[in-house]
Design a protein around this motif. Structure first.
Motif, mmCIF file in Angstrom:
data_model
loop_
_atom_site.group_PDB
_atom_site.id
_atom_site.type_symbol
_atom_site.label_atom_id
_atom_site.label_comp_id
_atom_site.label_asym_id
_atom_site.label_seq_id
_atom_site.Cartn_x
_atom_site.Cartn_y
_atom_site.Cartn_z
ATOM 1 N N UNK A 188 40.643 45.797 39.146
ATOM 2 C CA UNK A 188 40.069 45.162 40.842
ATOM 3 C C UNK A 188 40.211 43.809 40.135
ATOM 4 N N UNK A 189 40.140 42.633 40.228
ATOM 5 C CA UNK A 189 40.393 41.801 40.250
ATOM 6 C C UNK A 189 38.766 40.816 41.327
ATOM 7 N N UNK A 190 37.882 40.593 39.977
ATOM 8 C CA UNK A 190 36.538 40.823 40.021
ATOM 9 C C UNK A 190 36.593 39.005 40.840
ATOM 10 N N UNK A 191 37.064 38.389 39.547
ATOM 11 C CA UNK A 191 37.665 37.280 40.105
ATOM 12 C C UNK A 191 37.604 36.288 41.843
ATOM 13 N N UNK A 192 38.334 37.033 42.337
ATOM 14 C CA UNK A 192 38.889 37.478 43.678
ATOM 15 C C UNK A 192 37.586 36.705 45.008
ATOM 16 N N UNK A 193 37.301 37.349 44.017
ATOM 17 C CA UNK A 193 35.769 37.896 45.042
ATOM 18 C C UNK A 193 36.290 38.174 46.311
ATOM 19 N N UNK A 194 35.549 38.133 48.461
ATOM 20 C CA UNK A 194 35.617 39.775 49.184
ATOM 21 C C UNK A 194 35.288 38.439 50.176
ATOM 22 N N UNK A 195 35.614 39.359 50.821
ATOM 23 C CA UNK A 195 34.914 39.036 52.822
ATOM 24 C C UNK A 195 32.933 38.975 52.679
ATOM 25 N N UNK A 196 32.635 38.403 53.535
ATOM 26 C CA UNK A 196 31.560 38.557 53.778
ATOM 27 C C UNK A 196 31.510 39.992 54.838
ATOM 28 N N UNK A 197 29.688 40.351 54.397
ATOM 29 C CA UNK A 197 29.769 41.126 55.162
ATOM 30 C C UNK A 197 30.060 42.574 55.326
ATOM 31 N N UNK A 198 31.393 42.796 54.994
ATOM 32 C CA UNK A 198 31.972 44.454 55.060
ATOM 33 C C UNK A 198 32.958 43.493 54.165
ATOM 34 N N UNK A 199 33.580 44.533 53.199
ATOM 35 C CA UNK A 199 34.034 44.032 52.132
ATOM 36 C C UNK A 199 35.663 44.237 51.689
ATOM 37 N N UNK A 200 36.407 43.615 50.757
ATOM 38 C CA UNK A 200 38.111 43.466 50.756
ATOM 39 C C UNK A 200 37.729 43.201 49.756
ATOM 40 N N UNK A 201 38.513 43.349 49.075
ATOM 41 C CA UNK A 201 39.332 43.742 46.929
ATOM 42 C C UNK A 201 40.534 43.110 46.705
ATOM 43 N N UNK A 202 40.923 42.566 45.825
ATOM 44 C CA UNK A 202 42.042 42.793 45.014
ATOM 45 C C UNK A 202 41.883 44.169 44.329
ATOM 46 N N UNK A 203 43.143 44.566 43.397
ATOM 47 C CA UNK A 203 43.287 45.048 42.130
ATOM 48 C C UNK A 203 45.175 44.804 42.002
ATOM 49 N N UNK A 204 44.968 44.146 40.540
ATOM 50 C CA UNK A 204 45.539 43.670 40.085
ATOM 51 C C UNK A 204 46.443 45.082 38.767
ATOM 52 N N UNK A 205 47.534 45.242 37.874
ATOM 53 C CA UNK A 205 47.799 46.197 37.529
ATOM 54 C C UNK A 205 47.722 45.866 36.267
#
Length: 335
Positions: A188-205
């Motif tokens: 996970x790329x934790x620096x990317x953050x997320x959308x509010x209320x319901x989560x979204x996320x970014x993952x990198x190789x």
């Protein structure tokens, strides 16, 4: 005289409302409560408008006194229907052809499961049958995602399980992601953050080789959540700046809502798979109405390093328990 003025005001008011519903981008109103919901269901609104126009025309034929008013209202409704049909025609009503998958091809399956409703066996079977390399599962618990991966692994398809969870209050507060081992290890790329209320996320190789993957699920545009919904779309657009990226999920929005966020693509610099393949008029939500009348709010997008070679809204899972239809896309590297 007063009746004529009142009738004229009614006609102008209806025409203005229909213009906003049919082309809200003209006035920048596509993010406003009420308008956002109507434009999502463009096909349904156009169909209902046509039915109402026919009723008004019948009244016009039967009543000389009301003929001028009802005929004028019917004309406005028919123009709205025509505008809606023209917009939908440019987006496509279902080209489900998939090219042969190349060596660097990636197949993406996305399904909002409405809190695990379809069950692990059904989701795993769908992913296996379609050869999915990436499976994005909004509103899907960590436990069910692991069960899906276990079932796929038992048939020789090893999938790594990832998720982002806000809390355990509701399964809607978890977004799960499965990535095939053939794509390598991801983190996970934790620096990317997320959308509010319901989560979204970014993952990198982990080794830096492969596309960034975004599992998307901004909150729905409902009263009380409109600011969070707008911020969610802006967050997704901000992710769409890099060419080697694949994004999928329940966007709770259509192409109409993205117009203010478009750059070189439909959303930021990302291109929409359904639009690219001529399938963007087919609705993925809700399953209780025909796909031709539904809202196309589930998407697969990509950066410029990828091109789409197939897209379809899967219609044979409407009885599986979710209110969303799965969507499937196939992509190939441009270079």
């Amino acid at each position: 005289m007063f009746r004529r003025v009142l009738a004229a005001l009614l006609i102008v008011a209806l025409a203005a409302a229909l213009l906003v519903a049919g082309w809200p981008q003209l006035l920048g109103l596509q993010w406003q409560l009420g308008v956002a919901q109507v434009v999502s269901l463009r096909a349904l609104a156009g169909g209902l408008s046509a039915v109402l126009a026919v009723v008004l025309l019948l009244i016009a034929l039967a009543s000389r006194r009301a003929r001028r008013l009802t005929a004028s209202l019917a004309v406005a409704l028919l123009l709205f229907t025509g505008l809606s049909a023209a917009v939908l025609a440019t987006r496509g009503w279902g080209s489900e052809h998939f090219a042969a998958k190349g060596e660097q091809g990636v197949t993406v399956l996305s399904w909002n499961t409405l809190g695990d409703a379809p069950g692990a066996e059904r989701i795993a079977r769908l992913a296996l049958d379609d050869g999915a390399d990436i499976v994005v599962l909004p509103e899907t618990s960590v436990e069910l995602a692991q069960q899906i991966a276990d079932r796929m692994g038992a048939e020789g398809r090893t999938m790594a399980v990832h998720n982002i969870t806000f809390d355990k209050i509701a399964k809607a507060r978890t977004t799960s992601l499965l990535i095939s081992s053939t794509l390598g290890r991801y983190q996970p790329d934790t620096s990317a953050g997320s959308t509010r209320v319901i989560p979204s996320g970014v993952w990198r190789p982990v080794d830096g080789s492969g596309p960034a993957i975004v599992a998307a699920h901004p909150v729905a545009p409902v009263p009380g959540e409109m600011p969070a919904w707008r911020e969610g779309l802006e967050w997704l657009a901000a992710r769409c700046t890099e060419p080697d990226l694949i994004m999928a999920g329940d966007f709770n929005s259509t192409i109409d809502h993205w117009s203010a966020l478009a750059r070189s693509g439909e959303l930021g610099d990302c291109h929409d798979g359904a639009k690219a393949m001529g399938d963007a008029a087919i609705g993925s939500w809700p399953t209780r109405i025909p796909a031709e009348l539904g809202a196309p709010i589930d998407h697969v997008l990509s950066g410029s390093d990828w091109r789409f070679t197939g897209f379809r809204v899967i219609r044979d899972q409407d009885g599986a328990g979710s209110d969303h239809r799965p969507v499937l896309a196939q992509l190939e590297r441009v270079s």
